[in-house]
Write a protein that holds these residues in place. Structure first.
Motif, short mmCIF file in Angstrom:
data_model
loop_
_atom_site.label_atom_id
_atom_site.label_comp_id
_atom_site.label_asym_id
_atom_site.label_seq_id
_atom_site.Cartn_x
_atom_site.Cartn_y
_atom_site.Cartn_z
N LEU A 78 14.46 -4.21 -5.89
CA LEU A 78 15.62 -4.61 -6.97
C LEU A 78 17.01 -4.80 -6.46
O LEU A 78 17.52 -5.80 -7.00
CB LEU A 78 15.75 -3.47 -7.89
N PHE A 79 17.24 -4.44 -5.11
CA PHE A 79 18.58 -4.47 -4.81
C PHE A 79 18.53 -5.17 -3.38
O PHE A 79 19.66 -5.21 -2.51
CB PHE A 79 19.27 -3.22 -4.51
N GLY A 80 17.40 -5.97 -2.90
CA GLY A 80 17.40 -6.57 -1.78
C GLY A 80 17.61 -5.71 -0.59
O GLY A 80 17.92 -6.39 0.61
N LYS A 81 17.06 -4.61 -0.62
CA LYS A 81 17.14 -3.77 0.60
C LYS A 81 15.56 -3.11 0.97
O LYS A 81 15.38 -2.21 1.32
CB LYS A 81 17.74 -2.79 0.29
N GLU A 82 14.63 -4.11 0.96
CA GLU A 82 13.30 -3.67 1.26
C GLU A 82 13.18 -3.06 2.68
O GLU A 82 12.51 -2.17 2.83
CB GLU A 82 12.38 -4.76 1.10
N THR A 83 13.74 -3.79 3.70
CA THR A 83 13.65 -3.38 5.06
C THR A 83 14.21 -1.94 5.28
O THR A 83 13.66 -1.00 5.81
CB THR A 83 14.23 -4.30 6.06
N GLU A 84 15.29 -1.74 4.62
CA GLU A 84 16.09 -0.49 4.88
C GLU A 84 15.39 0.93 4.03
O GLU A 84 15.26 1.83 4.70
CB GLU A 84 17.50 -0.60 4.30
N ALA A 85 14.76 0.34 2.98
CA ALA A 85 14.07 1.37 2.48
C ALA A 85 12.70 1.59 3.30
O ALA A 85 12.43 2.95 2.89
CB ALA A 85 13.43 0.79 1.05
N ASP A 86 12.26 0.80 3.65
CA ASP A 86 10.97 0.90 4.46
C ASP A 86 11.25 1.86 5.77
O ASP A 86 10.51 2.77 5.94
CB ASP A 86 10.21 -0.16 5.01
N GLN B 105 0.79 -1.30 0.16
CA GLN B 105 0.01 0.02 0.09
C GLN B 105 0.94 1.29 -0.06
O GLN B 105 1.45 1.70 0.99
CB GLN B 105 -0.78 -0.05 1.11
N LEU B 106 1.10 1.99 -1.11
CA LEU B 106 1.59 3.11 -1.42
C LEU B 106 0.77 4.30 -1.06
O LEU B 106 -0.56 4.45 -1.24
CB LEU B 106 2.41 3.25 -2.52
N GLN B 107 1.43 5.26 -0.27
CA GLN B 107 0.33 6.50 0.16
C GLN B 107 0.57 7.78 -0.86
O GLN B 107 -0.47 8.21 -0.96
CB GLN B 107 1.05 7.17 1.67
N TYR B 108 1.64 7.68 -1.47
CA TYR B 108 2.04 8.98 -2.29
C TYR B 108 2.27 8.71 -3.90
O TYR B 108 1.96 9.78 -4.65
CB TYR B 108 3.01 9.68 -1.70
N ALA B 109 2.98 7.66 -4.02
CA ALA B 109 3.28 7.53 -5.33
C ALA B 109 2.04 6.97 -6.46
O ALA B 109 1.42 6.30 -6.08
CB ALA B 109 4.25 6.39 -5.58
N LYS B 110 1.94 7.74 -7.48
CA LYS B 110 0.81 7.62 -8.31
C LYS B 110 0.97 6.73 -9.30
O LYS B 110 -0.05 6.11 -9.96
CB LYS B 110 0.08 8.94 -8.64
N ASN B 111 2.43 6.83 -9.54
CA ASN B 111 2.62 5.90 -11.02
C ASN B 111 3.34 4.66 -10.74
O ASN B 111 4.05 4.22 -11.47
CB ASN B 111 3.75 6.85 -11.69
N LEU B 112 3.04 4.01 -9.61
CA LEU B 112 3.89 2.63 -9.13
C LEU B 112 3.06 2.15 -8.25
O LEU B 112 2.08 2.51 -7.63
CB LEU B 112 5.10 3.23 -8.50
N ALA C 39 9.89 10.18 -3.44
CA ALA C 39 10.79 9.51 -2.43
C ALA C 39 10.22 8.19 -2.08
O ALA C 39 11.05 7.17 -1.74
CB ALA C 39 10.85 10.36 -1.26
N GLU C 40 8.91 7.92 -2.36
CA GLU C 40 8.48 6.47 -2.18
C GLU C 40 8.66 5.41 -2.99
O GLU C 40 8.63 4.23 -2.72
CB GLU C 40 7.04 6.77 -2.00
N TRP C 41 9.36 5.75 -4.35
CA TRP C 41 9.90 4.99 -5.04
C TRP C 41 10.98 4.25 -4.63
O TRP C 41 11.49 3.31 -5.27
CB TRP C 41 10.15 5.69 -6.59
N MET C 42 11.61 4.74 -3.60
CA MET C 42 12.83 3.92 -2.91
C MET C 42 12.15 2.46 -2.57
O MET C 42 13.16 1.41 -2.44
CB MET C 42 12.93 4.61 -1.80
N TYR C 43 11.04 2.11 -2.45
CA TYR C 43 10.48 0.93 -2.10
C TYR C 43 10.91 -0.28 -3.35
O TYR C 43 11.17 -1.35 -3.31
CB TYR C 43 8.95 0.66 -2.02
N PHE C 44 10.60 0.42 -4.51
CA PHE C 44 10.84 -0.10 -5.91
C PHE C 44 12.45 -0.73 -5.83
O PHE C 44 12.70 -1.57 -6.16
CB PHE C 44 10.24 0.45 -7.07
N TYR C 45 13.09 0.64 -5.84
CA TYR C 45 14.66 0.12 -5.74
C TYR C 45 15.07 -0.65 -4.60
O TYR C 45 16.20 -1.39 -4.88
CB TYR C 45 15.52 1.69 -5.60
N GLY C 46 14.48 -0.39 -3.42
CA GLY C 46 14.78 -1.56 -2.45
C GLY C 46 14.56 -3.08 -2.82
O GLY C 46 15.25 -3.81 -2.36
#
Length: 402
Positions: free
Chosen positions: A228-236, A59-66, A219-226
């Motif tokens: 991609l690089f196995g850093k989901e927890t850090e991105a959250d 559930q993304l709060q702000y990103a509209k294109n993702l 900024a919320e797109w960092m979830y996607f990049y997290g």
């Protein structure tokens, strides 16, 4: 009497048997009917479920294109086309490295994650990846001369990082030699594609985060990049802190009751003046900092080309002027007038309310896109210094006379 009783008992038994028989028929009909319904609707549900059952949606709060949805064995990431929002820009299927490809994968680009040797076109994403703790996965970059990140420059000097040349015309031989497992690049409207890199059979990750119309959305797109690089927890964790800081700052402006000054941005480039659209992250940042962006009425999210005359007409009386540039020495009012004499016709010029950011040494592009709270703090200090009395500007500084 015994004969009569026996006859009555026999009749009762017959009636009960008849009832049981009828009940049995009724039950048989009911069971058959329910079996029919089960089989009929079951087929219908099977077709419907295979097409529409959602997985575990993030559930993304702000990103509209993702949008991000987890399924068994893969994660589906859909990027909405920011220039044509009823269509999809790209669909990615993130599958863990070393695992078998799940059966019946939907249509999309398969990306084996985590990426371990990526080519990253932009310093914006290099900065984020360093903060997420996965800088070692950056195997190469483009536009090295514009990158101010020490660890990138050090790795290049040690020959542990590839310089793939210009992002507009990358060196294909260098890219082939580095064998990247993914290429992170920025899409543009009507760009005509990505040239020869599209033929390399390497997943192209279209980083359209800059087209979000809110700073927190980008900024919320960092979830996607997290992911991609196995850093989901850090991105959250990182985004949670950023969101809280940004909200606290913007709320302080909303409740201050201070007047809202007007603002213009950037400088003329050759024959055109490219200004942020009214739905851009820059426009939203200015608004959240308690000011009114002169071109806030323009519906676009990206940069918009205007004539100098149009900017002068709309922004002549603007209270503040924000500029970004890249040069060896800081711009001054004298230098600005020397660059283009009509700049002196703006009120912000005559009143000395121009603030500049020299990206030749200030890490604006490396930090601010995924740390909007830092940029917001700068803008609040410029527009409403009373709210942040002890804060020193991080990116911008007032232009000097000479």
């Amino acid at each position: 009497m015994d004969g009569v009783k026996n006859k009555i008992s026999l009749n009762k038994i017959r009636r009960k048997l008849k009832i049981l028989k009828n009940t049995s028929r009724l039950l048989s009909v009911i069971v058959s009917w329910w079996m029919f319904l089960f089989l009929f609707t079951g087929c219908g549900k099977k077709q419907s479920l295979s097409a529409f059952i959602p997985g575990d949606t993030l559930q993304l709060q702000y990103a509209k294109n993702l949008s991000i949805v987890r399924y068994d064995g893969y994660t589906k990431v859909v990027l909405r086309n920011p220039w044509d929002t009823i269509h999809v820009l790209h669909t990615y299927l993130l599958v863990p490295s070393g695992s078998l490809l799940p059966e019946a994968l939907p249509e999309g680009t398969v990306v084996r994650v985590p990426l371990r040797n990526a080519l990253v076109y932009s310093s914006v994403h290099c900065g984020l990846l360093e903060e997420l703790g996965t800088a070692d996965a950056i195997g190469g970059v483009c536009d090295l001369s514009y990158i101010r990140l020490p660890y990138i420059l050090e790795r290049y000097e040690k020959n542990t990082l590839t310089d793939a040349g210009s992002s507009m015309n990358p060196n294909i031989e260098q890219i082939i030699d580095m064998h990247p497992d993914g290429i992170l690049l920025s899409p543009f409207e009507n760009s005509g594609g990505y040239g020869a890199v599209e033929k390399l059979d390497i997943p192209l990750i279209e980083c359209a985060d800059y087209m979000e119309n809110t700073a927190l959305g980008r900024a919320e797109w960092m979830y996607f990049y997290g992911l991609l690089f196995g850093k989901e927890t850090e991105a959250d964790s990182l985004f949670t802190c950023i969101k809280q800081a940004y909200s606290t700052l913007s709320d302080s402006v909303k409740t201050s009751g201070l007047p809202r000054p007007s603002v213009i941005c950037e400088l003329k480039s050759t024959s055109a003046w490219y200004v942020p659209g009214g739905n851009s992250t820059t426009a939203r940042l200015i608004s959240d900092a308690g000011a009114d962006y002169v071109f806030g009425y323009i519906p676009q999210s990206g940069a918009v080309s205007l004539s100098f005359e149009t900017v002068l007409d709309k922004g002549r009386q603007a209270d503040f002027w924000l500029i970004k540039y890249n040069q060896k020495v800081d711009k001054t009012y004298a230098g600005l007038a020397s660059d283009y004499a009509p700049y002196t016709r703006f009120s912000a010029f005559s009143k000395h309310r121009i603030y500049g950011c020299n990206t030749a040494y200030v890490p604006f592009y490396e930090e601010s896109p995924f740390h909007p709270e830092l940029q917001l703090k700068d803008l609040i200090k410029i527009f409403h210094p009373v709210l942040l009395k002890d804060y020193k500007l991080r990116y911008y500084s007032p232009l000097k006379e000479e």
